[in-house]
Design an enzyme around this catalytic site. Structure first.
Site, PDB file in Angstrom:
ATOM      1  N   HIS A  60      -2.377   6.474   1.665  1.00 28.20           N
ATOM      2  CA  HIS A  60      -3.296   6.651   0.544  1.00 28.20           C
ATOM      3  C   HIS A  60      -4.565   5.950   1.018  1.00 28.20           C
ATOM      4  O   HIS A  60      -4.702   4.729   0.874  1.00 28.20           O
ATOM      5  CB  HIS A  60      -2.767   5.995  -0.729  1.00 28.20           C
ATOM      6  CG  HIS A  60      -1.335   6.367  -1.039  1.00 28.20           C
ATOM      7  ND1 HIS A  60      -0.975   7.625  -1.457  1.00 28.20           N
ATOM      8  CD2 HIS A  60      -0.186   5.658  -0.936  1.00 28.20           C
ATOM      9  CE1 HIS A  60       0.337   7.662  -1.630  1.00 28.20           C
ATOM     10  NE2 HIS A  60       0.844   6.487  -1.310  1.00 28.20           N
ATOM     11  N   GLN A  63      -6.754   3.191  -0.735  1.00 28.93           N
ATOM     12  CA  GLN A  63      -6.228   1.840  -0.953  1.00 28.93           C
ATOM     13  C   GLN A  63      -6.694   0.856   0.130  1.00 28.93           C
ATOM     14  O   GLN A  63      -6.582  -0.357  -0.038  1.00 28.93           O
ATOM     15  CB  GLN A  63      -4.696   1.870  -1.069  1.00 28.93           C
ATOM     16  CG  GLN A  63      -4.252   2.555  -2.370  1.00 28.93           C
ATOM     17  CD  GLN A  63      -2.752   2.767  -2.498  1.00 28.93           C
ATOM     18  OE1 GLN A  63      -1.967   2.199  -1.744  1.00 28.93           O
ATOM     19  NE2 GLN A  63      -2.352   3.595  -3.452  1.00 28.93           N
ATOM     20  N   ARG A  84       0.790  -2.186  -8.953  1.00 26.35           N
ATOM     21  CA  ARG A  84       0.373  -0.824  -9.304  1.00 26.35           C
ATOM     22  C   ARG A  84      -0.708  -0.852 -10.381  1.00 26.35           C
ATOM     23  O   ARG A  84      -1.661  -0.069 -10.336  1.00 26.35           O
ATOM     24  CB  ARG A  84       1.582   0.000  -9.772  1.00 26.35           C
ATOM     25  CG  ARG A  84       1.235   1.468  -9.946  1.00 26.35           C
ATOM     26  CD  ARG A  84       2.468   2.304 -10.195  1.00 26.35           C
ATOM     27  NE  ARG A  84       2.844   2.320 -11.612  1.00 26.35           N
ATOM     28  CZ  ARG A  84       3.497   3.339 -12.196  1.00 26.35           C
ATOM     29  NH1 ARG A  84       3.864   4.395 -11.487  1.00 26.35           N
ATOM     30  NH2 ARG A  84       3.800   3.285 -13.467  1.00 26.35           N
ATOM     31  N   TYR A 123      -3.492  12.132  -4.077  1.00 20.47           N
ATOM     32  CA  TYR A 123      -3.281  12.382  -5.509  1.00 20.47           C
ATOM     33  C   TYR A 123      -4.465  12.017  -6.397  1.00 20.47           C
ATOM     34  O   TYR A 123      -4.445  12.265  -7.599  1.00 20.47           O
ATOM     35  CB  TYR A 123      -2.013  11.685  -6.018  1.00 20.47           C
ATOM     36  CG  TYR A 123      -2.008  10.171  -5.914  1.00 20.47           C
ATOM     37  CD1 TYR A 123      -2.542   9.381  -6.925  1.00 20.47           C
ATOM     38  CD2 TYR A 123      -1.436   9.540  -4.818  1.00 20.47           C
ATOM     39  CE1 TYR A 123      -2.513   7.992  -6.836  1.00 20.47           C
ATOM     40  CE2 TYR A 123      -1.401   8.152  -4.725  1.00 20.47           C
ATOM     41  CZ  TYR A 123      -1.944   7.383  -5.730  1.00 20.47           C
ATOM     42  OH  TYR A 123      -1.917   6.017  -5.640  1.00 20.47           O
ATOM     43  N   ARG A 209       9.854  10.346 -10.537  1.00 22.74           N
ATOM     44  CA  ARG A 209       9.298   9.840 -11.799  1.00 22.74           C
ATOM     45  C   ARG A 209       8.212  10.770 -12.325  1.00 22.74           C
ATOM     46  O   ARG A 209       8.086  10.977 -13.526  1.00 22.74           O
ATOM     47  CB  ARG A 209       8.667   8.460 -11.575  1.00 22.74           C
ATOM     48  CG  ARG A 209       9.635   7.345 -11.340  1.00 22.74           C
ATOM     49  CD  ARG A 209       8.890   6.047 -10.998  1.00 22.74           C
ATOM     50  NE  ARG A 209       8.670   5.887  -9.572  1.00 22.74           N
ATOM     51  CZ  ARG A 209       7.498   5.591  -9.015  1.00 22.74           C
ATOM     52  NH1 ARG A 209       6.412   5.459  -9.744  1.00 22.74           N
ATOM     53  NH2 ARG A 209       7.396   5.446  -7.707  1.00 22.74           N
ATOM     54  N   HIS A 231       7.758  10.593  -2.529  1.00 27.21           N
ATOM     55  CA  HIS A 231       8.183   9.178  -2.610  1.00 27.21           C
ATOM     56  C   HIS A 231       9.579   9.203  -3.227  1.00 27.21           C
ATOM     57  O   HIS A 231       9.731   9.710  -4.341  1.00 27.21           O
ATOM     58  CB  HIS A 231       7.299   8.390  -3.583  1.00 27.21           C
ATOM     59  CG  HIS A 231       5.911   8.094  -3.126  1.00 27.21           C
ATOM     60  ND1 HIS A 231       4.827   8.209  -3.967  1.00 27.21           N
ATOM     61  CD2 HIS A 231       5.421   7.630  -1.950  1.00 27.21           C
ATOM     62  CE1 HIS A 231       3.724   7.829  -3.330  1.00 27.21           C
ATOM     63  NE2 HIS A 231       4.051   7.479  -2.100  1.00 27.21           N
ATOM     64  N   GLU A 234      11.935   3.831  -3.645  1.00 25.54           N
ATOM     65  CA  GLU A 234      11.260   2.642  -3.131  1.00 25.54           C
ATOM     66  C   GLU A 234      11.653   1.376  -3.881  1.00 25.54           C
ATOM     67  O   GLU A 234      11.771   0.309  -3.289  1.00 25.54           O
ATOM     68  CB  GLU A 234       9.741   2.875  -3.242  1.00 25.54           C
ATOM     69  CG  GLU A 234       8.886   1.741  -2.723  1.00 25.54           C
ATOM     70  CD  GLU A 234       7.409   2.099  -2.741  1.00 25.54           C
ATOM     71  OE1 GLU A 234       7.050   3.108  -3.377  1.00 25.54           O
ATOM     72  OE2 GLU A 234       6.630   1.378  -2.115  1.00 25.54           O
ATOM     73  N   HIS A 268       9.781   6.218   1.829  1.00 22.11           N
ATOM     74  CA  HIS A 268      10.464   5.058   1.240  1.00 22.11           C
ATOM     75  C   HIS A 268      11.917   5.402   0.889  1.00 22.11           C
ATOM     76  O   HIS A 268      12.315   5.331  -0.280  1.00 22.11           O
ATOM     77  CB  HIS A 268       9.769   4.530  -0.027  1.00 22.11           C
ATOM     78  CG  HIS A 268       8.304   4.317   0.096  1.00 22.11           C
ATOM     79  ND1 HIS A 268       7.747   3.536   1.077  1.00 22.11           N
ATOM     80  CD2 HIS A 268       7.261   4.776  -0.647  1.00 22.11           C
ATOM     81  CE1 HIS A 268       6.430   3.524   0.927  1.00 22.11           C
ATOM     82  NE2 HIS A 268       6.111   4.264  -0.105  1.00 22.11           N
ATOM     83  N   ASP A 319       0.769   3.852   4.628  1.00 21.56           N
ATOM     84  CA  ASP A 319       0.843   3.842   3.168  1.00 21.56           C
ATOM     85  C   ASP A 319      -0.343   3.165   2.490  1.00 21.56           C
ATOM     86  O   ASP A 319      -1.413   3.739   2.398  1.00 21.56           O
ATOM     87  CB  ASP A 319       2.189   3.227   2.748  1.00 21.56           C
ATOM     88  CG  ASP A 319       2.495   3.417   1.269  1.00 21.56           C
ATOM     89  OD1 ASP A 319       1.669   3.998   0.558  1.00 21.56           O
ATOM     90  OD2 ASP A 319       3.568   2.978   0.813  1.00 21.56           O
TER      91      ASP A 319
HETATM   92  C1  NGQ Z   1       1.115   5.281  -4.798  1.00 21.17           C
HETATM   93  N1  NGQ Z   1       2.378   3.611  -3.602  1.00 21.17           N
HETATM   94  O1  NGQ Z   1       1.220   6.405  -5.271  1.00 21.17           O
HETATM   95  O2  NGQ Z   1       0.063   4.872  -4.303  1.00 21.17           O
HETATM   96  C2  NGQ Z   1       2.318   4.394  -4.809  1.00 21.17           C
HETATM   97  C3  NGQ Z   1       2.297   3.490  -6.007  1.00 21.17           C
HETATM   98  C4  NGQ Z   1       3.698   4.701  -7.700  1.00 21.17           C
HETATM   99  C5  NGQ Z   1       3.569   3.245  -3.125  1.00 21.17           C
HETATM  100  N2  NGQ Z   1       4.631   3.703  -3.712  1.00 21.17           N
HETATM  101  C6  NGQ Z   1       2.342   4.207  -7.318  1.00 21.17           C
HETATM  102  N3  NGQ Z   1       3.668   2.451  -2.095  1.00 21.17           N
HETATM  103  O3  NGQ Z   1       4.606   4.790  -6.879  1.00 21.17           O
HETATM  104  O4  NGQ Z   1       3.856   5.022  -8.884  1.00 21.17           O
HETATM  105 ZN    ZN Z   2       2.850   6.218  -0.858  1.00 26.84          ZN
END
Ligand code: NGQ
Ligand code: ZN
Length: 454
Positions: A60, A63, A84, A123, A209, A231, A234, A268, A319
């Site tokens: 991403h 980030q 988050r 995203y 999710r 994902h 994780e 993950h 990531d």
């Molecule tokens: C993300 N990052 O989408 O950037 C996610 C966090 C989530 C990681 N999982 C947000 N490392 O998973 O809802």
């Molecule tokens: Zn990610």
């Protein structure tokens, strides 16, 4: 046609001496000859070891600009979920210009680390209020532009993000920038397709999710035959949520409800029961491991030995980009296994160099996950190449050939001298050829974001 001549190169059959690699006009390897002779006009890689560059399978990019800003202790318990919230707060203010400058900087650092290609799990699609930009693919165009500025190879994975949790709840205010139903996603994907000619285009489901079961099959089957990323498992809380809602743990549920095959990358794959680990390995899908981020976020440790024993494939991703360091990803992967298993030399099954096993597995798994013909120095593959400085790989003894142990475990990324992506030489003497310009734009972007009070 151009040609490189290396004293030593890591080919699929192992280390070979006096290797001549011809690269065609589009950047693919045209021929590889061993025990060869340099010809006039060849680029001589004196005192260098030539290895395939790696594909970074998960990022991403935005980030990168919050790296180091989420390491402060506050009152109360800090977790993935509090991180988050901080991340959502940060991304709320980002403009398309910001995203382009940040991504170009992250991709530049990736090239300097020895990554020749990136899988961007993208995203951040919409305006802060959730409305589309005039061009619905505006943000994706910025990511593509950043890849072009940096010269990195791009696999773009536009992400479907449709709900706020497994119970089907609506997105919250801070998730609106990600949200798509299937129609909106199709429009977005179609718009990206027009402008992503140089990129590999795949799809991604953010997570179990964020994507309801009924959308997974159309997502994987209706948008071309490219890579499919998700994902998966994780955090223990998401494992529990999925178990409660669907009656199975995320990896087990996915394997039962989707045609998981080598197109898939499960990012993950942290929390699995032994049966899930073995079943995932058998699909020949790639486990997308992001060891530095997984450590940073307190995720947990992958079951590496069992997965390897079952013939599993994996690659590495940076990531959250809290630190972009290729060999550190491999070291943290191996060392986390050692902490967990209380053994040494975990991530290799047969006798031999662990550094080389880690590196070659990540090269091939990364290329597979990105749908990119790369990861091996062989005719037909993209000329994604890294030249290491032999003097950094001490003791460099020809014939000893455990050089990648010295690279991965001892010298680290500072041994990287030259990096090519699809035949483009983007890193020379360890520095990106456009570093000054890209770093300047990043610095200005970060300065104005800080003024904005993040
Ligand atoms: C993300 N990052 O989408 O950037 C996610 C966090 C989530 C990681 N999982 C947000 N490392 O998973 O809802
Ligand atoms: Zn990610």
């Amino acid at each position: 046609m151009t040609a490189l001549f290396a004293d030593w190169a890591l080919l699929p059959q192992g280390w070979c001496a006096n290797v001549r690699v011809e690269i065609d006009a589009v950047g693919r390897i045209a021929s590889v000859s061993t025990d060869s002779h340099a010809q006039t006009g060849d680029t001589r890689l004196a005192n260098r070891l030539l290895i395939p560059a790696l594909s970074n399978l998960h990022s991403h990019a935005f980030q990168r600009a919050m790296a180091g800003h989420a390491e402060k202790k506050a009152s109360g318990e800090d977790s993935f979920w509090t991180w988050r919230e901080a991340m959502y707060g940060f991304l709320g203010q980002l403009t398309p210009e910001d995203v382009e400058a940040i991504a170009a900087f992250a991709y530049m650092e990736m090239l300097e680390a020895g990554f020749s290609a990136i899988g961007e799990f993208h995203y951040l699609h919409h305006r802060p209020d959730g409305g589309s930009y005039d061009d619905p693919a505006e943000m994706a165009q910025r990511i593509i532009a950043a890849a072009q500025t940096s010269g990195i190879g791009m696999t773009l994975l536009p992400v479907l993000y449709a709900q706020g949790g497994v119970d089907g709840r609506a997105l919250n205010d801070r998730q609106r920038r990600f949200g798509c139903d299937m129609d909106r996603y199709a429009t977005l994907h179609g718009a990206i397709k027009h402008s992503a000619a140089d990129s590999v285009l795949g799809v991604a489901a953010h997570s179990l999710r964020a994507v309801p079961p009924a959308m997974l099959t159309p997502l994987a089957s209706d948008f071309g035959g490219g890579p499919v990323h998700i994902h998966i498992a994780e955090q223990v809380a998401e494992v529990a949520d999925v178990q409660a809602a669907y009656g199975a743990r995320p990896v087990a549920w996915l394997l039962d409800n989707a045609d998981v095959d080598p197109r898939w990358c499960l990012v993950h794959a942290t929390h699995m029961q032994p049966e899930e680990t073995i079943a995932l390995a058998k699909t020949r899908a790639v486990a997308g491991l992001c060891p530095i981020t997984e450590g940073n976020l307190g995720d947990g440790i992958f079951d590496g030995w069992r997965f390897l024993e079952a013939g599993g494939r994996y690659g590495i991703g940076s990531d959250s980009n809290v630190r972009i360091d290729l060999t550190e990803e491999l070291r943290v992967l191996e060392y986390s296994q050692r902490f967990q298993d209380r053994h040494r030399t975990v991530m290799r099954r047969d006798p031999g160099s662990v550094g080389q096993a880690l590196y070659q597995a990540a090269a091939q798994g990364g290329a597979q996950a990105l749908g990119r013909q790369a990861g091996r120095i062989e005719p037909g593959a993209w000329a994604d190449l890294t030249a290491l400085e032999a003097d950094e790989i001490l003791p460099f003894v020809p014939g000893h050939q455990e050089w990648l142990d010295h690279y991965v475990f001892v010298a680290g990324d500072r041994a990287v001298r030259t990096v090519w992506s699809a035949g483009r030489m983007m890193v020379q003497d360890g520095r990106h050829i456009h570093r000054a310009k890209i770093a300047h734009a990043f610095k200005q972007t970060v300065a104005h974001l800080m003024e904005g009070g993040s």
